[in-house]
Design an enzyme around this catalytic site. Structure first.
Site, PDB file in Angstrom:
ATOM      1  N   LYS A  35       0.834  -1.204   0.000  1.00 44.21           N
ATOM      2  CA  LYS A  35       0.000   0.000   0.000  1.00 44.21           C
ATOM      3  C   LYS A  35       0.872   1.259   0.000  1.00 44.21           C
ATOM      4  CE  LYS A  35      -0.273  -0.358   5.050  1.00 44.21           C
ATOM      5  NZ  LYS A  35      -1.027  -1.000   6.152  1.00 44.21           N
ATOM      6  N   TYR A 244      16.143  29.491   9.691  1.00 43.48           N
ATOM      7  CA  TYR A 244      14.940  30.188  10.186  1.00 43.48           C
ATOM      8  C   TYR A 244      14.846  30.070  11.698  1.00 43.48           C
ATOM      9  CZ  TYR A 244      12.855  30.450   5.479  1.00 43.48           C
ATOM     10  OH  TYR A 244      12.578  30.730   4.174  1.00 43.48           O
TER      11      TYR A 244
HETATM   12  C1  LIG Z   1      -0.274  -1.925   6.824  1.00 38.79           C
HETATM   13  C2  LIG Z   1      -0.826  -3.248   7.219  1.00 38.79           C
HETATM   14  C3  LIG Z   1      -0.011  -4.393   7.231  1.00 38.79           C
HETATM   15  C4  LIG Z   1       1.493  -4.321   7.065  1.00 38.79           C
HETATM   16  O1  LIG Z   1       2.036  -3.768   8.245  1.00 38.79           O
HETATM   17  P1  LIG Z   1       3.604  -3.663   8.529  1.00 38.79           P
HETATM   18  O2  LIG Z   1       3.675  -3.209   9.931  1.00 38.79           O
HETATM   19  O3  LIG Z   1       4.125  -2.665   7.566  1.00 38.79           O
HETATM   20  O4  LIG Z   1       4.178  -5.012   8.309  1.00 38.79           O
HETATM   21  C5  LIG Z   1      -0.613  -5.611   7.456  1.00 38.79           C
HETATM   22  N1  LIG Z   1      -1.939  -5.700   7.699  1.00 38.79           N
HETATM   23  C6  LIG Z   1      -2.742  -4.623   7.716  1.00 38.79           C
HETATM   24  C7  LIG Z   1      -4.192  -4.797   7.998  1.00 38.79           C
HETATM   25  C8  LIG Z   1      -2.218  -3.358   7.507  1.00 38.79           C
HETATM   26  O5  LIG Z   1      -3.019  -2.281   7.549  1.00 38.79           O
END
Ligand SMILES: *Cc1c(COP(=O)(O)O)cnc(C)c1O
Length: 349
Positions: A35, A244
């Site tokens: 994702k 800044y």
């Molecule tokens: C993002 C996600 C993962 C992967 O998580 P990591 O901590 O990056 O391994 C797995 N399952 C679900 C439901 C997620 O939202």
């Protein structure tokens, strides 16, 4: 030469991280979470590398992310959409053979009423209280599963998987097992990256690692190297300040290098006066505030190498992703997904 920051993504390291997780759970299938554009690294490239390594189940957050992955890896693998289906997008699931992860009663209704024939997952909440069906839905859904709405996967998500002895982790495992008992013969999945490190009890039939594939978890190969170019070098006297808000004042003479890299590239403002960059093997601290396109480091320790056009490492073998995240008060996930569109991505195979 361009002044643009460059990210090098080592795809063989992604594959070796996947193989390592797979070897740790020999009785389970190892999937991959890609994702957020493959955690900022490019979902298409990363998914192709994982497919070549043997991965056959992928997870995205949105349907449009899944469509891009589908186009990259062909029709064979299963792609689950974690944020689930909405009525207006139902056709995307059929057109691209995507699998919905159903986490609300509305999504269950959307999928069942739409008579979608794609495989789908049911995701139950076991205490995280973020996204998942309530346990009160288990019996109705297990009845539906026994009739004509049989899921291809039953899943839940760990809230504190980084900590094996956390009572919540142990409680979630027990609650998930109790849910799983209502769905005999259907594959189960509980473990993200942290869950994969918890051992065989947590692996079930399919694991869903994300960050561990990209080198942002313990015991992983480095995947991402982020380098930035030095734009200018100058000397400061005691009492002078930088950036800044003049948030850093020098006590002694120092040499500074201004990098062509800023928060618009994903170098968060929380690197100000906390993070480091590596020049010639020497850690050089960020001094003063990170600005949009520029940031300043103290290169006194590596003065002879500090020349306009020289490269410094901001993430990589020496500037460890997890250590940098911790210095900046965040996590590896946020650093990777923050890498901006201006950062050129190059791939090593
Ligand atoms: C993002 C996600 C993962 C992967 O998580 P990591 O901590 O990056 O391994 C797995 N399952 C679900 C439901 C997620 O939202």
């Amino acid at each position: 030469m361009s002044y643009a920051p460059v990210t090098t993504i080592n795809l063989s390291a992604v594959a070796s991280n996947w193989h390592r997780l797979s070897a740790r759970a020999p009785g389970s299938e190892t999937g991959a979470t890609v994702k957020a554009d493959g955690y900022g690294l490019g979902a298409v490239e990363v998914s192709k590398a994982l497919f070549a390594a043997g991965c056959r189940t992928f997870f995205t957050a949105y349907a449009n992310e899944a469509i891009a992955v589908r186009a990259a890896i062909g029709s064979e693998p299963r792609i689950y959409v974690l944020n689930g289906p909405v009525k207006a997008e139902r056709a995307l699931y059929t057109d691209h053979n995507l699998s919905g992860v159903l986490s609300t009663p509305e999504q269950v209704e959307c999928w069942f009423k739409g008579r979608l024939e794609q495989p789908f997952a049911l995701k139950f909440d076991t205490g995280m209280n973020r996204l998942g069906l309530p346990v009160s839905e288990v019996s109705a859904l297990s009845d539906a599963a026994a009739r004509d709405h049989t899921p291809s996967l039953v899943m839940s998500h760990l809230a504190c998987g980084e900590d094996a002895s956390n009572p919540m982790t142990i409680r979630q495992l027990g609650d998930f097992r109790a849910i799983a008992d209502h769905f005999p013969g259907i594959p189960k999945s509980l473990a993200n990256s942290a869950g994969c490190a918890l051992g065989p009890d947590y692996a079930f039939d399919l694991t869903r690692p994300g960050i561990a594939l990209y080198g942002g978890a313990p015991d992983t190969d480095t995947v991402v190297t982020l380098t930035a170019k030095i734009l200018s070098v100058h000397d400061v006297e005691p009492g002078e300040t930088v950036g800044y808000g003049a948030t850093h004042r020098f006590e002694a003479p120092a040499k500074l290098a201004t990098l062509s890299l800023g928060y618009a590239d994903g170098l968060m403002r929380s690197f100000s006066n906390t993070g480091i960059a590596i020049l010639g093997g020497q850690p050089c601290p960020f001094v003063g505030r990170v600005s949009m396109d520029l940031a300043t480091i103290d290169v006194t320790a590596a003065a002879p190498l500090a020349k306009p056009g020289a490269s410094v490492e901001v993430l990589g073998e020496q500037a460890d992703l997890m250590a940098q995240a911790s210095r900046a008060g965040t996590i590896s996930y946020e650093l990777l997904t923050a890498l901006g569109p201006r950062v050129e991505r190059t791939y090593e195979r």
